[in-house]
Design a protein around this motif. Sequence first.
Motif, PDB file in Angstrom:
ATOM      1  N   HIS A  21      19.578  13.336   1.580  1.00  0.00           N
ATOM      2  CA  HIS A  21      18.479  13.359   0.609  1.00  0.00           C
ATOM      3  C   HIS A  21      17.873  11.970   0.516  1.00  0.00           C
ATOM      4  N   VAL A  22      16.758  11.775   1.219  1.00  0.00           N
ATOM      5  CA  VAL A  22      16.114  10.458   1.199  1.00  0.00           C
ATOM      6  C   VAL A  22      15.534  10.185  -0.185  1.00  0.00           C
ATOM      7  N   LEU A  23      14.908  11.218  -0.782  1.00  0.00           N
ATOM      8  CA  LEU A  23      14.505  11.131  -2.179  1.00  0.00           C
ATOM      9  C   LEU A  23      15.383  12.125  -2.926  1.00  0.00           C
ATOM     10  N   ASP A  24      15.971  11.676  -4.019  1.00  0.00           N
ATOM     11  CA  ASP A  24      16.988  12.493  -4.669  1.00  0.00           C
ATOM     12  C   ASP A  24      16.780  12.464  -6.182  1.00  0.00           C
ATOM     13  N   GLY A  25      15.710  13.083  -6.623  1.00  0.00           N
ATOM     14  CA  GLY A  25      15.439  13.119  -8.063  1.00  0.00           C
ATOM     15  C   GLY A  25      14.655  11.914  -8.540  1.00  0.00           C
ATOM     16  N   LEU A  26      13.649  11.518  -7.751  1.00  0.00           N
ATOM     17  CA  LEU A  26      12.854  10.348  -8.128  1.00  0.00           C
ATOM     18  C   LEU A  26      11.774  10.730  -9.149  1.00  0.00           C
ATOM     19  N   SER A  27      11.788  10.045 -10.283  1.00  0.00           N
ATOM     20  CA  SER A  27      10.754  10.257 -11.299  1.00  0.00           C
ATOM     21  C   SER A  27      10.154   8.918 -11.667  1.00  0.00           C
ATOM     22  N   ALA A  28       8.832   8.914 -11.885  1.00  0.00           N
ATOM     23  CA  ALA A  28       8.174   7.672 -12.276  1.00  0.00           C
ATOM     24  C   ALA A  28       6.851   8.002 -12.911  1.00  0.00           C
ATOM     25  N   SER A  29       6.407   7.119 -13.773  1.00  0.00           N
ATOM     26  CA  SER A  29       5.142   7.350 -14.435  1.00  0.00           C
ATOM     27  C   SER A  29       4.411   6.021 -14.526  1.00  0.00           C
ATOM     28  N   ILE A  30       3.206   5.981 -14.002  1.00  0.00           N
ATOM     29  CA  ILE A  30       2.454   4.733 -13.970  1.00  0.00           C
ATOM     30  C   ILE A  30       1.118   4.958 -14.660  1.00  0.00           C
ATOM     31  N   ALA A  31       0.841   4.131 -15.651  1.00  0.00           N
ATOM     32  CA  ALA A  31      -0.386   4.314 -16.422  1.00  0.00           C
ATOM     33  C   ALA A  31      -1.557   3.626 -15.744  1.00  0.00           C
ATOM     34  N   GLU A  32      -2.748   4.039 -16.139  1.00  0.00           N
ATOM     35  CA  GLU A  32      -3.951   3.476 -15.549  1.00  0.00           C
ATOM     36  C   GLU A  32      -4.007   1.963 -15.749  1.00  0.00           C
ATOM     37  N   GLY A  33      -4.345   1.265 -14.690  1.00  0.00           N
ATOM     38  CA  GLY A  33      -4.506  -0.181 -14.777  1.00  0.00           C
ATOM     39  C   GLY A  33      -3.207  -0.962 -14.672  1.00  0.00           C
ATOM     40  N   GLU A  34      -2.059  -0.263 -14.635  1.00  0.00           N
ATOM     41  CA  GLU A  34      -0.781  -0.975 -14.534  1.00  0.00           C
ATOM     42  C   GLU A  34      -0.569  -1.533 -13.129  1.00  0.00           C
ATOM     43  N   ARG A  35       0.240  -2.576 -13.039  1.00  0.00           N
ATOM     44  CA  ARG A  35       0.692  -3.082 -11.738  1.00  0.00           C
ATOM     45  C   ARG A  35       2.198  -3.026 -11.730  1.00  0.00           C
ATOM     46  N   VAL A  36       2.724  -2.212 -10.859  1.00  0.00           N
ATOM     47  CA  VAL A  36       4.161  -1.979 -10.855  1.00  0.00           C
ATOM     48  C   VAL A  36       4.720  -2.305  -9.482  1.00  0.00           C
ATOM     49  N   ALA A  37       5.837  -3.022  -9.460  1.00  0.00           N
ATOM     50  CA  ALA A  37       6.512  -3.280  -8.190  1.00  0.00           C
ATOM     51  C   ALA A  37       7.598  -2.234  -8.004  1.00  0.00           C
ATOM     52  N   LEU A  38       7.708  -1.719  -6.789  1.00  0.00           N
ATOM     53  CA  LEU A  38       8.782  -0.792  -6.465  1.00  0.00           C
ATOM     54  C   LEU A  38       9.726  -1.545  -5.537  1.00  0.00           C
ATOM     55  N   LEU A  39      10.900  -1.894  -6.076  1.00  0.00           N
ATOM     56  CA  LEU A  39      11.836  -2.713  -5.315  1.00  0.00           C
ATOM     57  C   LEU A  39      12.946  -1.837  -4.765  1.00  0.00           C
ATOM     58  N   GLY A  40      13.481  -2.235  -3.633  1.00  0.00           N
ATOM     59  CA  GLY A  40      14.595  -1.473  -3.087  1.00  0.00           C
ATOM     60  C   GLY A  40      14.920  -1.976  -1.702  1.00  0.00           C
ATOM     61  N   PRO A  41      16.186  -1.884  -1.307  1.00  0.00           N
ATOM     62  CA  PRO A  41      16.580  -2.365   0.020  1.00  0.00           C
ATOM     63  C   PRO A  41      16.009  -1.469   1.119  1.00  0.00           C
ATOM     64  N   ASN A  42      16.139  -1.886   2.373  1.00  0.00           N
ATOM     65  CA  ASN A  42      15.707  -1.064   3.507  1.00  0.00           C
ATOM     66  C   ASN A  42      16.411   0.281   3.465  1.00  0.00           C
ATOM     67  N   GLY A  43      15.666   1.328   3.766  1.00  0.00           N
ATOM     68  CA  GLY A  43      16.275   2.649   3.854  1.00  0.00           C
ATOM     69  C   GLY A  43      16.470   3.331   2.521  1.00  0.00           C
ATOM     70  N   SER A  44      15.930   2.754   1.440  1.00  0.00           N
ATOM     71  CA  SER A  44      16.143   3.378   0.135  1.00  0.00           C
ATOM     72  C   SER A  44      15.127   4.478  -0.149  1.00  0.00           C
ATOM     73  N   GLY A  45      14.174   4.678   0.753  1.00  0.00           N
ATOM     74  CA  GLY A  45      13.229   5.793   0.587  1.00  0.00           C
ATOM     75  C   GLY A  45      11.862   5.374   0.078  1.00  0.00           C
ATOM     76  N   LYS A  46      11.580   4.087   0.099  1.00  0.00           N
ATOM     77  CA  LYS A  46      10.299   3.611  -0.451  1.00  0.00           C
ATOM     78  C   LYS A  46       9.108   4.143   0.348  1.00  0.00           C
ATOM     79  N   THR A  47       9.185   3.994   1.670  1.00  0.00           N
ATOM     80  CA  THR A  47       8.068   4.444   2.497  1.00  0.00           C
ATOM     81  C   THR A  47       7.903   5.956   2.394  1.00  0.00           C
ATOM     82  N   THR A  48       9.017   6.666   2.351  1.00  0.00           N
ATOM     83  CA  THR A  48       8.971   8.123   2.194  1.00  0.00           C
ATOM     84  C   THR A  48       8.220   8.472   0.912  1.00  0.00           C
ATOM     85  N   PHE A  49       8.463   7.716  -0.153  1.00  0.00           N
ATOM     86  CA  PHE A  49       7.780   7.939  -1.429  1.00  0.00           C
ATOM     87  C   PHE A  49       6.282   7.668  -1.278  1.00  0.00           C
TER      88      PHE A  49
END
Lengths: 247, 260
Positions: A21-49
Amino acid sequence: MSCTTIEVSDLRFTYPGSHHHVLDGLSASIAEGERVALLGPNGSGKTTFVLHLNGLLTLQFGSIRIGDLEMGEENLPEIRRRVGAVFQDADDQLFMQSVREDVAFGPANLGVPRAELDAVVERALGQVGAEALIDRTPHHLSGGEKRRVAIATVLAMDPHALVLDEPTSGLDPVGRRELAELLAGLPQTQLVVTHDLPFALQTCPRSMIVSGGRVVADGSTREILSNAELLAANRLELPYGFDVSSL
Amino acid sequence: MAGGHVEGRVGGVGHLVVHGHSPVHRLAPEAKVVATFAFVICVALTPREQIWAFGVHAAVAISIVALAGVPTRVLLARLAVIIPFLTFAVLVPFVAGGEEVDVLGVGLSRDGLWGAWNVAAKASIGATASIILSATTSVPEILKALTRLRVPRVLVSIMSFMMRYLDLLVDQLGRMRTSMTARCHDPRWLWQAKPIASSAGALFVRSYERGERVHQAMLSRGFSGTMPDTEERATPGADWARAALPPVVALAALLSAVVL
Ligand SMILES: Nc1ncnc2c1ncn2[C@@H]1O[C@H](COP(=O)(O)OP(=O)(O)O)[C@@H](O)[C@H]1O
Ligand SMILES: [Mg+2]
């Protein structure tokens, strides 16, 4: 006004032919105008997201809403217009023979009339400070120039949100700083996927850590980067000598 | 900042273009594509016995090579693609049957000789015409020209993807060569190319993955199967007139060859 631009709930994903399961219950909510960093090691599923946010991988489980639109076949063109994805390798994103044509590609697909294309292209290149590159061949640009042009190719589609996958990869320190300044000056909601922690601190007030395909921490970037245990547990590391509290 | 090589060799099939500003380079691509096609048809239809007509065709082709400024060295190197046809042509007089003629004491088939001449003349003149087109027109220009010429969009899209993957493949090959050379392997000759051959699988996978990522990047910018034509430009009538000149001369030669 807290209009949510990106709302992701319980995303699960497995690549065909694998049980992981590359993504395993990922939830996130980003409001308009926000700047959010998504951090994570290699292979954690960031690109898949990131690919999910543009409907480039088929939703297997969970839901994604972009503004008032539910991710699905019928909303794909509008979702892809609203969410501008800047991919990790700029060479994948620049596939035409000139910068002008590359930047025009998106708006032309959206049906912008030819007579207006030039103005759209010039405006997008202007936003990233790359007007002078308009007649160059994308393959011949430097890393920093390619990154700028790649960002211009999505800005030309007038997106609400930008999703940048490891935007600092392959950039020298000056290129990194210029990119941070450029992002700070753009009005769009931004999700910056990175394992470059100082860059996250520089560009995003809020950060999320992804590990094992889910969000394991969400808070102010400064607090997250000050939590050495949390970082270590997720294979994240500040550069040698970097002190968050000194900034 | 990027280096000073604004033009010149790009990785991949872009390198077929010999940069220049000759009248041939400046001609509208759609006019060049039609003219090349018409010229090649005229050459192909010319009866093999009318040797003088091939002289006219060759003269036309060579003048345009000179006008376009394609170096002879480049022309000859690219003409190498027809060597397999020529090899085959050389064999024909030995194996074909029918009436024999004596050439330096060897009995050769008269029909076979004509056949060999036919293949050799048409292949080399036809190949020269396509070399002129590809040396003065970039692949995207040719694809856009085909779209303008109302060639079905599906065909143009398929061709552009073939070119795309070919481009990526050549590019990857270049990178792998560089990394091998950096490790003191010098794969300049075919028989030294074993490490390259053995990594062809890896090359294919990498190119395929890259192709997929490029495709995803295209989809995310609204690509729906056809390349948008982003240029507003009608083909200038003067370009049609100029481009028509070589095929008209070839047609004149063809018609006189048939009638005479
Ligand atoms: N196309 C693919 N097919 C199969 N597995 C993949 C594919 N792409 C990524 N993976 C796997 O999914 C996991 C997460 O990859 P990715 O989303 O690229 O992570 P990140 O961007 O965080 O480094 C990795 O284990 C990777 O091997
Ligand atoms: Mg990644």
